[in-house]
Write an enzyme that holds these catalytic residues in place. Structure first.
Site, PDB file in Angstrom:
ATOM      1  N   ASP A 135       1.806   2.675   3.591  1.00  0.00           N
ATOM      2  CA  ASP A 135       0.640   3.814   3.395  1.00  0.00           C
ATOM      3  C   ASP A 135       1.527   5.033   3.366  1.00  0.00           C
ATOM      4  O   ASP A 135       1.046   6.146   3.710  1.00  0.00           O
ATOM      5  CB  ASP A 135      -0.294   3.979   4.235  1.00  0.00           C
ATOM      6  CG  ASP A 135      -1.381   4.837   3.821  1.00  0.00           C
ATOM      7  OD1 ASP A 135      -1.561   5.218   2.687  1.00  0.00           O
ATOM      8  OD2 ASP A 135      -2.392   5.104   4.842  1.00  0.00           O
ATOM      9  N   HIS A 176      -4.717  -0.409   5.906  1.00  0.00           N
ATOM     10  CA  HIS A 176      -4.326   0.204   7.118  1.00  0.00           C
ATOM     11  C   HIS A 176      -5.268   0.077   8.297  1.00  0.00           C
ATOM     12  O   HIS A 176      -5.829   0.728   8.751  1.00  0.00           O
ATOM     13  CB  HIS A 176      -3.931   1.648   6.840  1.00  0.00           C
ATOM     14  CG  HIS A 176      -5.030   2.276   5.910  1.00  0.00           C
ATOM     15  ND1 HIS A 176      -6.240   2.231   5.928  1.00  0.00           N
ATOM     16  CD2 HIS A 176      -4.639   2.943   4.706  1.00  0.00           C
ATOM     17  CE1 HIS A 176      -6.986   3.135   5.161  1.00  0.00           C
ATOM     18  NE2 HIS A 176      -5.884   3.643   4.139  1.00  0.00           N
ATOM     19  N   LYS A 231      -9.624  -0.255  -5.722  1.00  0.00           N
ATOM     20  CA  LYS A 231      -9.568   0.301  -4.246  1.00  0.00           C
ATOM     21  C   LYS A 231     -10.901   1.307  -4.240  1.00  0.00           C
ATOM     22  O   LYS A 231     -11.579   1.925  -4.945  1.00  0.00           O
ATOM     23  CB  LYS A 231      -8.484   1.459  -4.222  1.00  0.00           C
ATOM     24  CG  LYS A 231      -8.429   2.196  -3.035  1.00  0.00           C
ATOM     25  CD  LYS A 231      -7.949   1.423  -2.004  1.00  0.00           C
ATOM     26  CE  LYS A 231      -7.998   2.142  -0.456  1.00  0.00           C
ATOM     27  NZ  LYS A 231      -6.758   3.245  -0.390  1.00  0.00           N
ATOM     28  N   HIS A 265     -10.556   1.634   1.835  1.00  0.00           N
ATOM     29  CA  HIS A 265     -10.346   2.458   3.007  1.00  0.00           C
ATOM     30  C   HIS A 265     -11.502   2.359   3.862  1.00  0.00           C
ATOM     31  O   HIS A 265     -12.659   2.778   3.735  1.00  0.00           O
ATOM     32  CB  HIS A 265     -10.366   3.696   2.436  1.00  0.00           C
ATOM     33  CG  HIS A 265      -9.675   4.785   3.542  1.00  0.00           C
ATOM     34  ND1 HIS A 265      -8.731   5.403   3.366  1.00  0.00           N
ATOM     35  CD2 HIS A 265     -10.352   5.197   4.614  1.00  0.00           C
ATOM     36  CE1 HIS A 265      -8.772   6.230   4.637  1.00  0.00           C
ATOM     37  NE2 HIS A 265      -9.922   6.187   5.295  1.00  0.00           N
ATOM     38  N   HIS A 320       1.586   5.395  -1.837  1.00  0.00           N
ATOM     39  CA  HIS A 320       1.209   6.436  -2.401  1.00  0.00           C
ATOM     40  C   HIS A 320       2.406   7.179  -3.197  1.00  0.00           C
ATOM     41  O   HIS A 320       3.230   7.593  -2.383  1.00  0.00           O
ATOM     42  CB  HIS A 320       0.542   7.622  -1.635  1.00  0.00           C
ATOM     43  CG  HIS A 320      -0.792   7.013  -0.986  1.00  0.00           C
ATOM     44  ND1 HIS A 320      -1.949   7.308  -1.705  1.00  0.00           N
ATOM     45  CD2 HIS A 320      -1.027   6.239   0.107  1.00  0.00           C
ATOM     46  CE1 HIS A 320      -2.815   6.708  -0.747  1.00  0.00           C
ATOM     47  NE2 HIS A 320      -2.216   6.292   0.405  1.00  0.00           N
ATOM     48  N   HIS A 357       0.827  -1.239  -0.019  1.00  0.00           N
ATOM     49  CA  HIS A 357      -0.032  -0.041   0.034  1.00  0.00           C
ATOM     50  C   HIS A 357       0.804   1.178  -0.019  1.00  0.00           C
ATOM     51  O   HIS A 357       1.385   1.753   0.932  1.00  0.00           O
ATOM     52  CB  HIS A 357      -0.820   0.167   1.373  1.00  0.00           C
ATOM     53  CG  HIS A 357      -1.716   1.035   1.249  1.00  0.00           C
ATOM     54  ND1 HIS A 357      -3.171   0.855   1.531  1.00  0.00           N
ATOM     55  CD2 HIS A 357      -1.718   2.473   1.017  1.00  0.00           C
ATOM     56  CE1 HIS A 357      -3.738   2.155   1.438  1.00  0.00           C
ATOM     57  NE2 HIS A 357      -2.992   3.300   1.228  1.00  0.00           N
TER      58      HIS A 357
HETATM   59  O1  DOR Z   1      -3.290   9.545   5.790  1.00  0.00           O
HETATM   60  C1  DOR Z   1      -3.343   9.239   4.753  1.00  0.00           C
HETATM   61  N1  DOR Z   1      -2.872   9.594   3.562  1.00  0.00           N
HETATM   62  N2  DOR Z   1      -4.499   8.242   4.552  1.00  0.00           N
HETATM   63  C2  DOR Z   1      -4.981   7.838   3.073  1.00  0.00           C
HETATM   64  O2  DOR Z   1      -5.988   7.380   3.301  1.00  0.00           O
HETATM   65  C3  DOR Z   1      -4.388   8.611   1.933  1.00  0.00           C
HETATM   66  C4  DOR Z   1      -3.181   9.079   2.143  1.00  0.00           C
HETATM   67  C5  DOR Z   1      -2.800  10.295   1.038  1.00  0.00           C
HETATM   68  O3  DOR Z   1      -3.177   9.812  -0.247  1.00  0.00           O
HETATM   69  O4  DOR Z   1      -2.270  11.268   1.319  1.00  0.00           O
HETATM   70 ZN    ZN Z   2      -3.235   4.974   1.380  1.00  0.00          ZN
END
Ligand code: DOR
Ligand code: ZN
Length: 353
Positions: free
Chosen positions: A250, A177, A102, A139, A17, A15
């Site tokens: 995450d 998460h 997702k 989520h 980003h 997971h």
């Molecule tokens: O803390 C987070 N940041 N939780 C998420 O679900 C998305 C992520 C983000 O894309 O910044």
């Molecule tokens: Zn995330």
């Protein structure tokens, strides 16, 4: 004498980003260095909703690595919207490059505005995914204004996740998460079609770290940090060796000034130092022998991937490891996760095994 070295199969981050553009270029090397494969979150603006979007995003990720990322494999996901069709899903499954879909409840977190408002209206898509063998990543938080932010995961399980699982028991789901004992117990009592990812920061910190003695915006993330009893449940699950629990950092970069703000963004950038932190957690729990399952075996098994043959060494040193405090993105910075304690473990990048 305590253990000084751990050999892992090169880990997978299930997971992550990475964003796009300059941010992508700045952060991707940190994941490529320590992880063989990563499940890439689709919450760009606009989101990754079609297989064409996913293919071009994947190429941008590889391009951002230049020649240095030849062994890094981004595993792509689609963002479920209210206009996703069964055709989109069939197309994705046929090409094999999209590994999961997702579900963001609309408004739950960063860039979730294109998410789903009325989740039962997506049941026909979940049925199609079950038929195609495409996992659903959730989520797991409701967004109702009258539900306290600390209760949103538990309420999601009762109102959203459990009904989905009862209606479509063949659907494979990852509760992303997971942050509560409720979530851990729910997954622990389910069959192996339901798994969960756990983040580095939720294993290391409880909500006091964010709120006691001053507000620390770099610990603000969603789902929000919870109380200590929840963190203990997460640590027990992660270190147990149970194949249903695996790593999803995450790691979610935001420019520092957007977090140090009157309305700061949610997200913790932990790609640069997650493995040292995780070794510390497993050492504290006297479970270093289960670290490889958590970082490198369980997630691969869920996604039907071969275990990475490449090995990686973690070393314990007598002095704390030094991690960068931030990384540069053009004229801005992204603040690196501060675990709030000395970390004696780090990845040995000097030798290849
Ligand atoms: O803390 C987070 N940041 N939780 C998420 O679900 C998305 C992520 C983000 O894309 O910044
Ligand atoms: Zn995330």
């Amino acid at each position: 004498m305590s253990q000084q070295e751990i050999i892992l199969n090169k880990p997978d981050d299930m997971h992550l980003h990475l964003r796009d553009g300059d941010m992508l270029s700045a952060v991707v090397e940190h994941s490529a260095r320590d992880f063989a494969r990563t499940i890439i979150m689709p919450n760009l603006v606009p989101p990754v909703t079609t297989v064409e979007d996913a293919m071009s995003y994947r190429q941008r990720i590889l391009d951002a690595l230049g020649g240095s990322g030849t062994s890094f494999e981004p595993l792509m996901t689609l963002y479920l919207t209210e206009v996703t069709t069964t055709y989109d899903l069939e197309n994705a499954a046929a090409l094999g490059m999209v590994k999961a879909v997702k579900l963001y409840p609309a408004g739950a977190t960063t860039n979730s505005d294109s998410g789903v408002r009325d989740i039962p209206k997506s049941y026909h898509l979940f049925e199609k995914m079950a038929e195609l063998g495409l996992p659903l990543l959730v989520h797991g938080e409701v967004t109702d204004a009258d539900i306290d932010i600390f209760d949103r995961e538990a309420v999601f399980i009762d109102r959203v996740l459990d009904p989905i699982r009862r209606t479509i028991p063949e659907l494979r789901i990852v509760m992303e998460h997971v942050t509560t004992k409720n979530g851990i117990d729910y997954v622990g009592n389910a069959d192996n079609k339901l798994c969960a990812t756990l983040t580095t920061h939720h294993l290391m910190l409880n909500r006091n770290a964010m709120l006691a003695g001053g507000f620390r915006p770099h610990y603000y993330c969603l789902p929000i940090l919870k109380r200590e009893e929840h963190r203990q449940a997460l640590r027990a699950a992660a270190t147990s060796g149970d194949a249903r629990f695996f790593l999803g950092t995450d790691s979610a970069p935001h420019p520092t000034h957007t977090k140090e703000s009157a309305c700061g963004c949610a997200g913790v950038f932990s790609a640069a130092n997650s493995l040292g932190c995780l070794a510390t957690v497993f050492e504290e729990e006297q479970a270093l022998e289960n670290l490889n399952s958590f970082t490198s075996l369980n997630g691969a098994k869920f996604y039907g991937l071969d275990i990475n043959e490449v090995k990686m060494r973690l070393i314990r040193t007598s002095e704390p490891a030094v991690f960068p405090k931030n990384i540069k993105v053009g004229a801005e910075t992204v603040t690196v996760f501060d675990p709030g304690m000395p970390i004696y473990w780090h990845v040995d990048h000097t030798t290849s095994l």
